[in-house]
Design a protein around this motif. Structure first.
Motif, PDB file in Angstrom:
ATOM      1  N   HIS A 202       0.827  -1.188   0.000  1.00  0.00           N
ATOM      2  CA  HIS A 202       0.000   0.000   0.000  1.00  0.00           C
ATOM      3  C   HIS A 202       0.870   1.250   0.000  1.00  0.00           C
ATOM      4  O   HIS A 202       2.054   1.207   0.243  1.00  0.00           O
ATOM      5  CB  HIS A 202      -0.979  -0.005   1.169  1.00  0.00           C
ATOM      6  N   THR A 203       0.222   2.385  -0.306  1.00  0.00           N
ATOM      7  CA  THR A 203       0.931   3.648  -0.488  1.00  0.00           C
ATOM      8  C   THR A 203       0.386   4.690   0.463  1.00  0.00           C
ATOM      9  O   THR A 203      -0.823   4.798   0.638  1.00  0.00           O
ATOM     10  CB  THR A 203       0.761   4.154  -1.939  1.00  0.00           C
ATOM     11  N   THR A 204       1.259   5.472   1.070  1.00  0.00           N
ATOM     12  CA  THR A 204       0.856   6.563   1.953  1.00  0.00           C
ATOM     13  C   THR A 204       1.166   7.898   1.291  1.00  0.00           C
ATOM     14  O   THR A 204       2.262   8.099   0.764  1.00  0.00           O
ATOM     15  CB  THR A 204       1.594   6.483   3.303  1.00  0.00           C
ATOM     16  N   VAL A 205       0.197   8.811   1.323  1.00  0.00           N
ATOM     17  CA  VAL A 205       0.396  10.145   0.780  1.00  0.00           C
ATOM     18  C   VAL A 205       0.793  11.069   1.912  1.00  0.00           C
ATOM     19  O   VAL A 205       0.050  11.228   2.879  1.00  0.00           O
ATOM     20  CB  VAL A 205      -0.893  10.648   0.098  1.00  0.00           C
ATOM     21  N   PRO A 212      -5.532  12.207  -1.518  1.00  0.00           N
ATOM     22  CA  PRO A 212      -4.640  11.128  -1.944  1.00  0.00           C
ATOM     23  C   PRO A 212      -4.673  10.928  -3.447  1.00  0.00           C
ATOM     24  O   PRO A 212      -5.710  11.075  -4.088  1.00  0.00           O
ATOM     25  CB  PRO A 212      -5.208   9.902  -1.213  1.00  0.00           C
ATOM     26  N   LYS A 215      -5.692   5.780  -7.056  1.00  0.00           N
ATOM     27  CA  LYS A 215      -5.014   4.562  -7.424  1.00  0.00           C
ATOM     28  C   LYS A 215      -5.805   3.849  -8.506  1.00  0.00           C
ATOM     29  O   LYS A 215      -6.959   4.149  -8.762  1.00  0.00           O
ATOM     30  CB  LYS A 215      -4.850   3.646  -6.201  1.00  0.00           C
ATOM     31  N   ASN A 242      -9.622   3.695   2.228  1.00  0.00           N
ATOM     32  CA  ASN A 242      -9.220   5.102   2.354  1.00  0.00           C
ATOM     33  C   ASN A 242      -9.115   5.426   3.840  1.00  0.00           C
ATOM     34  O   ASN A 242     -10.111   5.413   4.558  1.00  0.00           O
ATOM     35  CB  ASN A 242     -10.247   6.006   1.685  1.00  0.00           C
ATOM     36  N   THR A 244      -7.448   7.899   7.018  1.00  0.00           N
ATOM     37  CA  THR A 244      -6.845   9.150   7.461  1.00  0.00           C
ATOM     38  C   THR A 244      -6.463   9.000   8.925  1.00  0.00           C
ATOM     39  O   THR A 244      -7.316   8.740   9.770  1.00  0.00           O
ATOM     40  CB  THR A 244      -7.808  10.330   7.291  1.00  0.00           C
ATOM     41  N   SER A 250      -4.141   7.762   3.362  1.00  0.00           N
ATOM     42  CA  SER A 250      -3.602   6.587   2.677  1.00  0.00           C
ATOM     43  C   SER A 250      -4.681   5.959   1.816  1.00  0.00           C
ATOM     44  O   SER A 250      -5.852   5.942   2.193  1.00  0.00           O
ATOM     45  CB  SER A 250      -3.090   5.549   3.677  1.00  0.00           C
ATOM     46  N   ILE A 252      -5.284   2.299  -0.072  1.00  0.00           N
ATOM     47  CA  ILE A 252      -4.758   0.934  -0.068  1.00  0.00           C
ATOM     48  C   ILE A 252      -5.649   0.045  -0.905  1.00  0.00           C
ATOM     49  O   ILE A 252      -6.846  -0.074  -0.645  1.00  0.00           O
ATOM     50  CB  ILE A 252      -4.678   0.362   1.365  1.00  0.00           C
ATOM     51  N   LEU A 305      -0.065   0.294   9.635  1.00  0.00           N
ATOM     52  CA  LEU A 305       0.280   1.259   8.604  1.00  0.00           C
ATOM     53  C   LEU A 305       1.789   1.242   8.367  1.00  0.00           C
ATOM     54  O   LEU A 305       2.554   0.650   9.133  1.00  0.00           O
ATOM     55  CB  LEU A 305      -0.194   2.657   9.005  1.00  0.00           C
ATOM     56  N   ASN A 307       3.953   3.409   8.777  1.00  0.00           N
ATOM     57  CA  ASN A 307       4.775   4.049   9.817  1.00  0.00           C
ATOM     58  C   ASN A 307       4.870   3.203  11.086  1.00  0.00           C
ATOM     59  O   ASN A 307       5.445   3.627  12.081  1.00  0.00           O
ATOM     60  CB  ASN A 307       4.228   5.437  10.151  1.00  0.00           C
TER      61      ASN A 307
END
Length: 410
Positions: A202-205, A212, A215, A242, A244, A250, A252, A305, A307
């Motif tokens: 997955h990608t985090t903005v 975001p 995708k 989605n 927050t 994010s 995903i 996540l 992080n």
């Protein structure tokens, strides 16, 4: 984590209890029970919730999920002795309690039974119950574990009896702890032995003020739940999460090839649970209403996540994917399930049937309004006629002007 030190329990010494608080309504409970010498004698950590079906004053049936327990006490939890085995006793809310009993043999110990008591006199939880009072459901388990092993069961375990469905997951427990030290040897439940999961990418903005980056459309996966040898729940869908958290958004996409499904099917509730290496659980809970329709009532999620933080949210008051019993619900267009301000699920190519699955196949589908294009036909015909009328009026006006021009004074 908030920790409480309770008063001494007879025969047990001091009890240290930690309750992990989070956004999810179904809290993780952690109990470290010590004997008179302050050595750990019993350790447990687990999550649970309960679904109760009850009769109302209108002679209909409602279903309620009990997951937000509020203030919890552990009075009556004991290490055990020669006459009495260890026991975990939990009290929460007005008249709700849960008890687990253990026993020991020569080389094993057992989780013998679980008892759950609920109070239909609690008007907050059961505001319209026909019968008021405290009801108890007892379940015999006899789960045997090697002595000095820690029992682990991350997978969902379900018990059903007398209109009560009990869900347990992320379970760690060891009774008869040796020398005050919880064992590092783990005894896995059968469900965990067969579960295999792989990473979800997955990608985090990073920008907290921007939307975001969209995708690509997620791949649709097919998931199922079995009851014995029969398929009892079917779901096909592409899922996009989605999230927050801390003003970071994010997006995903769920990869169905690396996502594992489990769940349970009951007469009035059904659960589909998805998990992977980063998703601890993503639960879709379905319920029956008015004895003739089903709908998506609850979504619970807990995941890691990028992080390293854990994101957990639950909402048991939803109303999506409504369809008659004996049919499936279908929505090919993109649809959004709003669980909370911080968590939404976009679905694509959705088809789901949580009840009355026959021969492992979907029944006739009820389509969502987004897919229903029958209304487009009269709209298109009406727009075409309107356009034709406008052209005729314009041609008539132009023709009239030319006709007047032939009689103008020179």
């Amino acid at each position: 984590m908030v920790c409480f030190r309770l008063f001494p329990v007879p025969g047990s010494g001091l009890v240290l209890v930690c309750l992990v608080l989070g956004a999810v309504r179904s809290y993780a409970l952690e109990l470290n029970l010590t004997d008179s010498g302050k050595a750990t004698c019993l350790y447990a950590k687990w999550q649970m919730n309960f679904t109760v079906r009850y009769e109302t004053t209108n002679k209909t049936y409602n279903t309620v999920t009990i997951s937000d327990r509020g203030t919890v006490t552990y009075n009556g939890s004991i290490c055990g002795d020669d006459q009495n085995g260890p026991k975990i006793a939990v009290q929460f809310g007005p008249g709700f309690s849960w008890i687990a009993n253990f026993s020991k043999a020569a080389s094993t110990y057992s989780i013998d039974s679980i008892s759950f008591s609920y109070n239909t006199g609690d008007n907050t939880t059961f505001p319209d119950a026909e019968d008021k009072g405290i009801l108890t459901v007892d379940e015999l388990l006899a789960i045997k574990i090697p002595l000095n092993d820690l029992f682990r069961c991350n997978s969902l375990s379900t018990l059903e009896k007398n209109d009560v469905v009990q869900h347990y997951w992320d379970v760690l427990v060891q009774a008869f702890v040796q020398n005050g030290t919880v064992s590092t040897n783990e005894f896995l439940c059968d469900e965990d032995k067969t579960s295999t999961v792989a990473p979800t990418i997955h990608t985090t903005v990073p920008s907290p003020t921007t939307t975001p980056t969209p995708k690509e459309k997620p791949e649709a996966g097919t998931y199922s739940v079995n009851n014995g040898n029969d398929t009892c729940l079917l779901a096909t869908m592409g899922l996009q999460l989605n999230i927050t958290q801390d003003k970071v958004a994010s997006v995903i996409n769920i990869n169905p090839n690396t996502t594992h499904s489990t769940g349970s099917c009951r007469s009035h509730t059904a659960l589909l649970r998805l998990n992977s290496s980063t998703i601890k659980y993503l639960d879709f809970v379905f319920a029956v209403k008015n004895e003739n329709r089903f709908y998506l009532k609850e979504v619970n999620v807990s995941m890691y996540l990028v992080n390293g933080s854990v994101f957990s949210i639950a909402n048991n008051n939803l109303s999506y994917w409504d369809a008659p019993l004996g049919s499936s619900y279908m929505c090919n267009k993109e649809q959004t399930v709003s669980v909370s301000r911080a968590f939404q699920i976009n679905t694509f190519d959705l088809r789901v049937q949580p009840f009355n699955v026959t021969q492992g196949k979907y029944s006739t589908a009820q389509e969502c309004s987004l897919d229903d294009d029958t209304i487009l036909i009269p709209i298109i015909v009406g727009a075409g006629l309107s356009g034709l009328i406008i052209v005729i009026v314009i041609a008539y006006v132009i023709g009239r002007r030319k006709s007047y021009a032939g009689y103008q004074t020179l």
